[in-house]
Motif scaffolding. Structure first.
Motif, PDB file in Angstrom:
ATOM      1  N   TYR B  47      -0.495  -0.142 -19.741  1.00 31.52           N
ATOM      2  CA  TYR B  47       0.115   0.278 -18.484  1.00 31.52           C
ATOM      3  C   TYR B  47      -0.824  -0.028 -17.335  1.00 31.52           C
ATOM      4  O   TYR B  47      -2.030  -0.128 -17.515  1.00 31.52           O
ATOM      5  N   SER B  49      -0.793  -1.053 -12.698  1.00 29.70           N
ATOM      6  CA  SER B  49      -0.008  -1.643 -11.612  1.00 29.70           C
ATOM      7  C   SER B  49       0.231  -3.135 -11.829  1.00 29.70           C
ATOM      8  O   SER B  49       1.314  -3.653 -11.554  1.00 29.70           O
ATOM      9  N   SER B  52       2.937  -3.688 -14.234  1.00 28.86           N
ATOM     10  CA  SER B  52       4.240  -3.355 -13.647  1.00 28.86           C
ATOM     11  C   SER B  52       4.720  -4.457 -12.717  1.00 28.86           C
ATOM     12  O   SER B  52       5.909  -4.777 -12.692  1.00 28.86           O
ATOM     13  N   THR B 297       5.808  -3.618  -4.311  1.00 27.00           N
ATOM     14  CA  THR B 297       4.991  -2.551  -4.899  1.00 27.00           C
ATOM     15  C   THR B 297       4.063  -1.941  -3.851  1.00 27.00           C
ATOM     16  O   THR B 297       3.922  -0.726  -3.756  1.00 27.00           O
TER      17      THR B 297
END
Lengths: 516, 359
Positions: B47, B49, B52, B297
């Motif tokens: 996981y 940023s 993502s 983002t």
């Protein structure tokens, strides 16, 4: 003719572009009420002179006098205000607007910001009427044929002076190749309008590649060559052969000695036969036979149909009559693919727009034709590709010898060589070269001509188009002569064929002497 | 001297500005989210940023890669958003009709159907553009508008939700600790690069886009090439449609892939492919798509108020486009270079943009 004060006088006009002196000290004058032809070969400086006059280019030297006053013409708008109007070859109007709107676009009669449509239509109708034309000004321009659109363009440009309040009116009307896409009747209509304007005192500058038209309508002519003034003559004092000599700039006897280069190679069996091949508006139906290893040259003035003929043989334009047989098999010629499949290659005279892909590299441009023939699924193996490209870069001496260079950055001569390499790599049976030596330096010119000779010796047929008669004579076994979009004669090259004979044939439009 | 020439060579590289913008955007996040670059492992999944951004950006990358080839031929494809919706709708409605939504065979067949629909859309676009000679922007507008209607017809105007474990994988699953989508994207990008650069397709596409008339005269069958790129573009959009509907386990004919065509076009342009056609760069497009996703983002992480979202995005896009314009750079940076280096003669007010034509 008692000569009054010229309305326009250009003296010592100089215009330079990087590396080229397009006009060096040209004098030009124009009298009110005359139609004056500006003559010269391609690249002689005609369009540069017109563009200087109409404010598209700023001049680098010399003076322009209009009505006895010195003027500086900095932009096309200034030229218009000074009374110089121009109509170009392509009609620069809006086909979707009405005739009246086109005549008044940009200077519509307004009241309180509103366009006075009624007044505009009325004035447009008056203008059209005054010039003796039968045109409904409310109809969209596109509903009229090109010829009428051209007339509207003229009405628009001569009407300008009257309606903008300056009261000056058009003094000089420049017509740049207005007849190139008109048929005979349309040309007559245009001439009628031109004569009418002339009789009203407008000075008309007329550019056309059709010699007959010059002799029909013009009073006087100025001949340019290589950016210099050759002379100003009354049309009736100069016959067509003399004019062509002036334009080409060689006394005929000087040309004779170049003749020893003439080829007498044995040419083989017939490779390509065209029967009754033609295209309306392009070239009248012609018969042509090209033998294996033969160089066929096409001679004729620009606009005589040389390029159109070549394009038909390549399927670049679709013929609407006749058939082509290559190697004994009939080829449909509906697209370039058909011709390429039959072994025909074509280097267009327009290197930039129809030849190169400027963003791609030299290597990519060279392999393009071969790759297109192989299809996208069969890329040329890298090693073979690099070897081929390197071979042709070396053989044709392309500089810089860097296959990764963007082809747009190369000089004209090297770009031409890239195009030649592109087609030679496909090993064609017939190579069509349209003005391969135009706009390139003398060294590259010689190399390309030598190449043509050696290709022909190796059995490749070549169709060679060049504005320079010497080139055509030097390289060709057979010379096709074109005039006014018609193949008028076929001459077998030999000692008796001289430039003067070709010029005579061009001027007379008839096959003379030995037939073949 | 050598460092400056090397620097110049670097800035001239076609990927320099897109990558620079991407890095700058990523760095902006650090003051707001200090652990922005941190990646941690939970339940065997990575996981963070960065993960993502790639995950959420996957559909856009796919669509933009297909769009790149279309734009390289001098065209444009506005219908990709609608194709996303159609593919998702068809696939989900087929799966939802199954008794066992977890059956692999059914899921594969559903995906096949969805992609087939995408290919049909691509053929239609290609037919209109290449065969009928309709302007690409108009030709593809047809499916852009009508396609959403078709998608809603398929779903009966409802949002179809499904519960299929195998289908969940493509848009929301994990494989080898990473989101499965990333592998799909990597595979599509690799296939595209191989397809264009290992064969002659890339060259022919660039030739058609770079000079259509010259390409015709050299014997390139541009009609076939054009149809092919529209089909490929639609296929990429179809895969993106699978991904989006799989991620949400639902097909929304109305909103799936809405406006993705505009983001995709933007990604292509940021990546350095000219809208005029010609030279294209798949790598640039991927970076361009990542820039757009990073921007989205970033807007969330730095807390731009929702109502100013779009304005902020637009502002960044303007900056990116200006940075990419050689004219702008010559004006702004060229002028500054002059003031910092007074040794250069004053004759040249700004470093001239590289002259491309020497004829």
């Amino acid at each position: 003719m008692a000569e009054p004060q010229p309305v326009l006088e250009m003296t010592g006009i100089v215009k330079e572009f990087p590396g080229v002196r397009a006009l060096s000290g040209v004098d030009f004058r124009l009298f009110p009420g005359e139609i004056h032809a500006l003559m010269g070969e391609n690249g002689a400086g005609k369009s540069t002179l017109i563009k200087v006059l109409t404010g598209v280019y700023t001049l680098d030297g010399g003076t322009i006098t209009l009505d006895g006053r010195d003027v500086r013409i900095g932009s096309p708008l200034q030229a218009q205000h000074a009374g110089i109007s121009t109509v170009y070859q392509e009609v620069n109007l809006c086909p979707n607007l009405s005739v009246a709107e086109n005549i008044f676009i940009g200077r519509e009669p307004t009241r309180a910001g509103r366009i006075q449509w009624k007044r505009m239509r009325k004035e447009a109708a008056e203008m059209v009427d005054r010039l003796g034309l039968d045109i409904d000004v409310t109809a969209p321009l596109s509903s009229y044929p090109l010829a009428v659109q051209q007339l509207v363009a003229i009405v628009r440009s001569v009407g300008h002076g009257d309606s903008d309040g300056s009261g000056s009116g058009t003094k000089v009307l420049v017509l740049d190749e207005p007849t190139s896409s008109l048929d005979r009747d349309e040309v007559l209509e245009l001439f009628r309008l031109m004569r009418r304007l002339r009789d009203e005192g407008v000075a008309i500058l007329f550019v056309s590649h059709f010699l007959d038209q010059i002799y029909e309508i013009c009073d006087r002519m100025t001949v340019l060559r290589n950016g210099t003034l050759v002379g100003e003559h009354l049309v009736r004092d100069l016959d067509q052969v003399q004019l062509i000599e002036l334009m080409i700039g060689k006394a005929l006897d000087q040309l004779e000695e170049l003749h020893d280069h003439q080829l007498h190679a044995d040419v083989g069996e017939s490779l390509l036969t065209a029967e009754g091949l033609g295209r309306t508006g392009g070239i009248e139906p012609f018969d042509l036979d090209i033998k294996k290893g033969e160089v066929v040259g096409l001679a004729g003035l620009l606009g005589s149909g040389r390029t159109e003929l070549a394009r038909l043989l390549f399927g670049a334009d679709q013929p609407d009559a006749g058939k082509v047989t290559i190697g004994g098999k009939q080829v449909s010629m509906s697209a370039p693919n058909d011709a390429i499949g039959a072994g025909v290659a074509f280097c267009s005279e327009n290197r930039k727009t129809e030849g190169l892909v400027p963003d791609l590299t030299v290597r990519e441009n060279i392999i393009l034709a071969l790759q297109a023939a192989r299809g996208w699924t069969r890329p040329i193996p890298t090693a073979q590709r690099d070897e081929l490209v390197a071979k042709y870069i070396k053989a044709l001496d392309i500089r810089p010898a860097n296959p990764e260079a963007r082809v747009g950055q190369l000089s004209g001569g090297n770009q031409q060589k890239v195009l030649l390499a592109r087609w030679l790599i496909t090993q064609p049976k017939l190579l069509i070269l349209d003005e391969p030596t135009r706009g390139i330096d003398i060294g590259a010119k010689t190399e390309i001509q030598k190449l043509v000779v050696s290709l022909s010796e190796d059995g490749m047929s070549v169709l060679y188009i060049a504005a320079e008669l010497e080139e055509v004579l030097r390289l060709s076994h057979t010379i096709g002569v074109l005039r006014d979009r018609k193949l008028v004669a076929r001459l077998t090259n030999g000692p008796e064929i001289t430039p003067s004979k070709i010029l005579e044939t061009i001027a007379s439009g008839e096959q003379s002497g030995e037939q073949q | 001297m050598t460092t400056t020439t090397r620097w110049r060579a670097l800035t001239r590289h076609n990927l320099f500005w897109p990558v620079a913008v991407l890095v700058a955007l990523l760095l902006v996040n650090i003051p707001f989210t200090p652990d922005f670059f941190a990646i941690h492992m939970t339940d065997g999944h990575l996981y963070g940023s960065l993960v993502s951004i790639v995950l959420f950006g996957s559909p856009l990358i796919l669509v933009a890669v297909g769009m790149t080839l279309v734009i390289a031929t001098g065209g444009i494809d506005l219908s990709v958003g609608a194709v996303v919706a159609i593919t998702g709708a068809l696939t989900c409605s087929y799966i939802s009709d199954q008794k066992d939504q977890d059956a692999l065979a059914g899921v594969l067949l559903a995906m096949g159907l969805g992609l087939l629909a995408a290919v049909v859309c691509g053929l239609w676009n290609g037919f209109l553009v290449a065969r009928m000679g309709i302007q690409p922007i108009i030709a593809t507008l047809i499916i852009m508008v009508a396609g959403r209607g078709v998608a809603q017809l398929i779903t009966d105007g409802q949002i179809i939700t499904i519960n299929s474990e195998p289908y969940k994988l493509i848009g929301g699953g994990y494989w080898l600790t990473l989101p499965f989508s990333i592998f799909v994207v990597a595979a599509v990008v690799a296939v595209t690069v191989a397809l264009t650069r290992r064969t002659a397709l890339g060259l022919l596409v660039e030739s058609v886009g770079g000079n259509a008339e010259a390409s015709r005269l050299v014997g390139i069958r541009s009609m076939r090439i054009k149809i092919m790129v529209y089909v490929f573009c639609a296929l990429c959009a179809g895969i993106a449609g699978l991904m989006i509907s799989s991620n949400t386990s639902a097909a929304d004919g109305n909103n799936a892939g809405l406006w993705i065509e505009l983001d995709a076009i933007l990604a292509v342009v940021i990546g350095g492919t000219s809208l005029l056609g010609g030279r294209f760069s798949i790598g640039g497009t991927v970076v361009g798509a990542l820039v757009i996703q990073t921007l989205t983002t970033t807007i969330y992480t730095i807390g731009v108020p929702t109502q100013t979202n779009l304005v902020f995005k637009a502002a960044v896009v303007i900056v990116v486009c200006l940075l990419q314009s050689p004219k702008f750079r010559a004006k702004v940076f060229g002028a500054r270079a002059k003031t910092t280096a007074p040794a250069t003669p004053a004759a040249a007010p700004a470093e001239p943009a590289p002259k491309m034509e020497v004829s």
